[in-house]
Design an enzyme around this catalytic site. Structure first.
Site, PDB file in Angstrom:
ATOM      1  N   GLU A 199       0.857  -1.196   0.000  1.00 59.32           N
ATOM      2  CA  GLU A 199       0.000   0.000   0.000  1.00 59.32           C
ATOM      3  C   GLU A 199       0.888   1.240   0.000  1.00 59.32           C
ATOM      4  O   GLU A 199       2.080   1.144   0.339  1.00 59.32           O
ATOM      5  CB  GLU A 199      -0.870   0.012   1.268  1.00 59.32           C
ATOM      6  CG  GLU A 199      -1.762  -1.204   1.377  1.00 59.32           C
ATOM      7  CD  GLU A 199      -2.656  -1.193   2.612  1.00 59.32           C
ATOM      8  OE1 GLU A 199      -2.564  -0.240   3.425  1.00 59.32           O
ATOM      9  OE2 GLU A 199      -3.450  -2.138   2.744  1.00 59.32           O
TER      10      GLU A 199
ATOM     11  N   ARG B  50       9.990 -15.760  -3.345  1.00 59.88           N
ATOM     12  CA  ARG B  50      11.368 -15.240  -3.407  1.00 59.88           C
ATOM     13  C   ARG B  50      12.350 -16.142  -4.151  1.00 59.88           C
ATOM     14  O   ARG B  50      13.185 -15.641  -4.911  1.00 59.88           O
ATOM     15  CB  ARG B  50      11.848 -14.921  -1.979  1.00 59.88           C
ATOM     16  CG  ARG B  50      11.224 -13.647  -1.470  1.00 59.88           C
ATOM     17  CD  ARG B  50      11.468 -13.382  -0.002  1.00 59.88           C
ATOM     18  NE  ARG B  50      10.753 -12.167   0.389  1.00 59.88           N
ATOM     19  CZ  ARG B  50      10.386 -11.878   1.628  1.00 59.88           C
ATOM     20  NH1 ARG B  50      10.651 -12.703   2.629  1.00 59.88           N
ATOM     21  NH2 ARG B  50       9.745 -10.762   1.893  1.00 59.88           N
TER      22      ARG B  50
ATOM     23  N   GLN C 116      42.885  -9.323 -20.782  1.00 62.37           N
ATOM     24  CA  GLN C 116      42.670  -9.915 -19.459  1.00 62.37           C
ATOM     25  C   GLN C 116      41.594  -9.153 -18.670  1.00 62.37           C
ATOM     26  O   GLN C 116      40.817  -9.748 -17.920  1.00 62.37           O
ATOM     27  CB  GLN C 116      43.992  -9.900 -18.694  1.00 62.37           C
ATOM     28  CG  GLN C 116      44.043 -10.932 -17.603  1.00 62.37           C
ATOM     29  CD  GLN C 116      45.391 -10.959 -16.921  1.00 62.37           C
ATOM     30  OE1 GLN C 116      45.949  -9.915 -16.597  1.00 62.37           O
ATOM     31  NE2 GLN C 116      45.913 -12.139 -16.687  1.00 62.37           N
TER      32      GLN C 116
ATOM     33  N   GLY D 278      30.475  -1.467 -24.158  1.00 59.94           N
ATOM     34  CA  GLY D 278      30.783  -0.040 -24.293  1.00 59.94           C
ATOM     35  C   GLY D 278      29.545   0.739 -24.711  1.00 59.94           C
ATOM     36  O   GLY D 278      28.429   0.445 -24.256  1.00 59.94           O
ATOM     37  N   GLY D 279      29.719   1.697 -25.621  1.00 60.90           N
ATOM     38  CA  GLY D 279      28.610   2.560 -26.064  1.00 60.90           C
ATOM     39  C   GLY D 279      27.479   1.761 -26.692  1.00 60.90           C
ATOM     40  O   GLY D 279      26.302   2.118 -26.558  1.00 60.90           O
TER      41      GLY D 279
ATOM     42  N   GLU E 153       9.079  -8.159  -3.675  1.00 61.78           N
ATOM     43  CA  GLU E 153       9.025  -9.353  -2.802  1.00 61.78           C
ATOM     44  C   GLU E 153      10.048  -9.246  -1.665  1.00 61.78           C
ATOM     45  O   GLU E 153      10.647 -10.235  -1.246  1.00 61.78           O
ATOM     46  CB  GLU E 153       9.156 -10.636  -3.630  1.00 61.78           C
ATOM     47  CG  GLU E 153       8.003 -10.727  -4.638  1.00 61.78           C
ATOM     48  CD  GLU E 153       7.743 -12.089  -5.224  1.00 61.78           C
ATOM     49  OE1 GLU E 153       8.061 -13.092  -4.554  1.00 61.78           O
ATOM     50  OE2 GLU E 153       7.213 -12.147  -6.334  1.00 61.78           O
TER      51      GLU E 153
ATOM     52  N   THR F 273      12.833  -5.979  -0.226  1.00 64.60           N
ATOM     53  CA  THR F 273      14.070  -5.349  -0.723  1.00 64.60           C
ATOM     54  C   THR F 273      15.297  -6.122  -0.205  1.00 64.60           C
ATOM     55  O   THR F 273      15.186  -6.960   0.701  1.00 64.60           O
ATOM     56  CB  THR F 273      14.176  -3.894  -0.220  1.00 64.60           C
ATOM     57  OG1 THR F 273      14.228  -3.930   1.220  1.00 64.60           O
ATOM     58  CG2 THR F 273      12.992  -3.049  -0.666  1.00 64.60           C
TER      59      THR F 273
HETATM   60  C1  LIG Z   1       7.562  -3.599 -10.467  1.00 65.08           C
HETATM   61  C2  LIG Z   1       7.018  -3.865  -9.107  1.00 65.08           C
HETATM   62  C3  LIG Z   1       6.112  -4.902  -8.937  1.00 65.08           C
HETATM   63  C4  LIG Z   1       5.536  -5.134  -7.675  1.00 65.08           C
HETATM   64  N1  LIG Z   1       4.596  -6.111  -7.539  1.00 65.08           N
HETATM   65  C5  LIG Z   1       3.923  -6.243  -6.361  1.00 65.08           C
HETATM   66  C6  LIG Z   1       2.822  -7.147  -6.238  1.00 65.08           C
HETATM   67  O1  LIG Z   1       2.465  -7.850  -7.180  1.00 65.08           O
HETATM   68  N2  LIG Z   1       2.168  -7.207  -5.047  1.00 65.08           N
HETATM   69  C7  LIG Z   1       2.512  -6.437  -3.978  1.00 65.08           C
HETATM   70  O2  LIG Z   1       1.863  -6.533  -2.933  1.00 65.08           O
HETATM   71  N3  LIG Z   1       3.571  -5.572  -4.061  1.00 65.08           N
HETATM   72  C8  LIG Z   1       4.272  -5.444  -5.228  1.00 65.08           C
HETATM   73  N4  LIG Z   1       5.309  -4.560  -5.341  1.00 65.08           N
HETATM   74  C9  LIG Z   1       5.680  -3.757  -4.193  1.00 65.08           C
HETATM   75  C10 LIG Z   1       7.034  -4.149  -3.596  1.00 65.08           C
HETATM   76  O3  LIG Z   1       6.950  -5.392  -2.960  1.00 65.08           O
HETATM   77  C11 LIG Z   1       7.477  -3.000  -2.677  1.00 65.08           C
HETATM   78  O4  LIG Z   1       7.813  -1.916  -3.524  1.00 65.08           O
HETATM   79  C12 LIG Z   1       8.643  -3.384  -1.780  1.00 65.08           C
HETATM   80  O5  LIG Z   1       8.248  -4.312  -0.809  1.00 65.08           O
HETATM   81  C13 LIG Z   1       9.261  -2.160  -1.083  1.00 65.08           C
HETATM   82  O6  LIG Z   1       8.287  -1.364  -0.480  1.00 65.08           O
HETATM   83  P1  LIG Z   1       8.280   0.220  -0.778  1.00 65.08           P
HETATM   84  O7  LIG Z   1       8.364   0.407  -2.247  1.00 65.08           O
HETATM   85  O8  LIG Z   1       7.122   0.796  -0.072  1.00 65.08           O
HETATM   86  O9  LIG Z   1       9.624   0.755  -0.176  1.00 65.08           O
HETATM   87  P2  LIG Z   1       9.935   1.154   1.428  1.00 65.08           P
HETATM   88  O10 LIG Z   1       9.405   0.068   2.244  1.00 65.08           O
HETATM   89  O11 LIG Z   1       9.352   2.522   1.590  1.00 65.08           O
HETATM   90  O12 LIG Z   1      11.468   1.171   1.423  1.00 65.08           O
HETATM   91  C14 LIG Z   1      12.252   2.301   0.991  1.00 65.08           C
HETATM   92  C15 LIG Z   1      13.711   1.988   1.323  1.00 65.08           C
HETATM   93  O13 LIG Z   1      13.871   1.848   2.749  1.00 65.08           O
HETATM   94  C16 LIG Z   1      14.479   0.596   3.059  1.00 65.08           C
HETATM   95  N5  LIG Z   1      13.961   0.103   4.326  1.00 65.08           N
HETATM   96  C17 LIG Z   1      12.670   0.014   4.736  1.00 65.08           C
HETATM   97  N6  LIG Z   1      12.610  -0.523   5.968  1.00 65.08           N
HETATM   98  C18 LIG Z   1      13.886  -0.788   6.350  1.00 65.08           C
HETATM   99  C19 LIG Z   1      14.481  -1.374   7.512  1.00 65.08           C
HETATM  100  N7  LIG Z   1      13.749  -1.803   8.546  1.00 65.08           N
HETATM  101  N8  LIG Z   1      15.833  -1.489   7.550  1.00 65.08           N
HETATM  102  C20 LIG Z   1      16.601  -1.081   6.500  1.00 65.08           C
HETATM  103  N9  LIG Z   1      16.094  -0.520   5.371  1.00 65.08           N
HETATM  104  C21 LIG Z   1      14.747  -0.407   5.301  1.00 65.08           C
HETATM  105  C22 LIG Z   1      14.068  -0.322   1.898  1.00 65.08           C
HETATM  106  O14 LIG Z   1      14.937  -1.439   1.805  1.00 65.08           O
HETATM  107  C23 LIG Z   1      14.175   0.650   0.717  1.00 65.08           C
HETATM  108  O15 LIG Z   1      15.520   0.751   0.331  1.00 65.08           O
HETATM  109  C24 LIG Z   1       5.921  -4.327  -6.583  1.00 65.08           C
HETATM  110  C25 LIG Z   1       6.861  -3.298  -6.759  1.00 65.08           C
HETATM  111  C26 LIG Z   1       7.386  -3.056  -7.992  1.00 65.08           C
HETATM  112  C27 LIG Z   1       8.362  -1.922  -8.156  1.00 65.08           C
END
Ligand SMILES: Cc1cc2nc3c(=O)[nH]c(=O)nc-3n(C[C@H](O)[C@H](O)[C@H](O)COP(=O)(O)OP(=O)(O)OC[C@H]3O[C@@H](n4cnc5c(N)ncnc54)[C@H](O)[C@@H]3O)c2cc1C
Length: 380
Positions: A127, A243, A279, A339-340, A363, A365
């Protein structure tokens, strides 16, 4: 540990490889450009049984082992993530909850259609206010009589606009803390459901991510999966199933990028010789291959543990973390080797480079995978 596939699974993996290399990859330029997968190509995938790999046989699927699914997703990753995305959520997070905890009525209503691809599945957890912190979701399902009424917003939902069935995670009790939630099977025809914005993504194009709006969305009680309030456990399980498949697709993309890089290094000449004779280029190729092999072992290991009934969140997170970070390295190195030429938008390597970025985000980060691994280590 042995990574043993049945002869059928080996044959299927080979069939998928050929399909992806000869039918999908030639269409990827247009899929990426138009952010759309032709129906005919999806029908070919359906004909190969690819929509049914996680569905039990009695409902028309092939119910592959976890390792078998990993192999299929690995092959799908050979064309990057645009086409693979259409099968990724459907055969992973989209269908997992229904297969795992659905009752007979729910399974017989939906799984046969899902097995053929006639009914496409999505999973809606994220959300605007709750991404990594999934326990922070605000979508609420209030029970009145024999129906639940859902209110809330989900965003970034893969295939949310084309899905015929969406597993939606919602809170069902405001007083019982962050982990109180339930999973609902929502059909797009249910009153109060609406698709909001479709997002243009930098990569992984073909299977757009959508915003989904629930405004007094009416869901019959019989579409609640499992017990009310027990959805957190199921959601964790769903992500555990998805995952290794992200890791597998990353692995397939690495394999393809290495093949492309070897071809290029053999044919591109500078200073009077093929650049592959330098290399510096060989060291890059060696690092790409070595890290990819390590990612392969972690991914197969996580899948095999699950097949043996010893599923490990730590092994799953290690595989997802390492394979997605490896793909970032491999995509960058493949582009550097060209490269380019690699930077030109039409070049498949630049598409893989854009596609790769999402694997470290969705799924869970990379940071969240490290939290899972680190916490397990501290628990001992
Ligand atoms: C192309 C795409 C497809 C997707 N498909 C789905 C789907 O089918 N269903 C669904 O439900 N979701 C889906 N998502 C959502 C996705 O799972 C979330 O974007 C993801 O879980 C991260 O949540 P956020 O974007 O709100 O980032 P945030 O949670 O706001 O995170 C922002 C940053 O803060 C870091 N962070 C947050 N908490 C911590 C912590 N405790 N410690 C250290 N770092 C932290 C994160 O690692 C990230 O770098 C999709 C996203 C994308 C981009």
């Amino acid at each position: 540990m042995n990574f043993t596939l049945s002869p059928e699974e080996e044959t299927l993996a080979l069939t998928v490889k050929t399909f992806v290399d000869t039918r999908v990859e030639p269409q990827m330029r247009d899929i990426d450009k138009n952010n759309h997968i032709p129906d005919a190509l999806l029908a070919e995938a359906a004909g190969l049984g690819l929509f049914g790999i996680s569905i039990p046989e009695r409902y028309g699927g092939s119910n592959l082992s976890r390792l078998g699914r990993v192999l299929v997703h690995q092959m799908l990753g050979r064309s990057g993530f645009g086409f693979a995305g259409a099968l990724a959520s459907h055969t992973g997070i989209g269908s997992d909850a229904l297969v795992a905890i659905g009752n007979e009525d729910q399974k017989s209503r939906y799984l046969p259609g899902m097995a053929t691809g006639a009914l496409r599945a999505a999973f809606a957890l994220t959300e605007p206010g709750a991404g990594s912190d999934a326990g922070g979701i605000a979508t609420f399902a209030e029970k009145r009589g024999s129906r639940y009424y859902l209110n809330g917003v989900k965003h970034f939902i893969s295939g949310g606009a084309s899905a015929g069935l969406i597993s939606v995670v919602a809170r069902t009790n405001r007083d019982r803390g962050a982990r109180e939630m339930s999973v609902f099977l929502v059909e797009p025809s249910f009153p109060g459901f609406r698709v909001g914005s479709l997002y243009e993504t930098m990569g992984s194009r073909g299977h757009p991510v959508a915003e989904l709006l629930f405004e007094e969305c009416e869901v019959p009680e019989e579409n609640r999966l499992g017990e009310e309030g027990k959805g957190w456990l199921q959601t964790t399980r769903t992500l555990m199933e998805g995952r290794p498949l992200v890791a597998a697709r990353s692995l397939g993309a690495c394999d393809r990028l290495i093949e492309i890089s070897i071809d290029y290094a053999r044919t591109r000449k500078q200073f009077g010789k093929a650049i592959g004779e330098f290399q510096g280029i060989q060291f890059l190729l060696a690092d790409m291959a070595t890290r990819t092999e390590a990612a392969r072992w972690l991914t197969y290991h996580a899948a095999t543990l699950a097949d043996e009934g010893r599923a490990s969140p730590q092994a799953v997170s290690m595989a997802k973390l390492f394979a997605s970070e490896t793909l970032a390295f491999v995509a960058d190195a493949a582009l550097q080797i060209q490269g380019g030429t690699g930077y030109i938008a039409d070049n498949p390597v630049s598409r893989f480079y854009r596609d790769a970025r999402v694997t470290r985000i969705y799924e869970g980060t990379s940071e969240i995978q490290k939290l899972i691994i680190g916490r397990a280590m501290m628990r001992g």
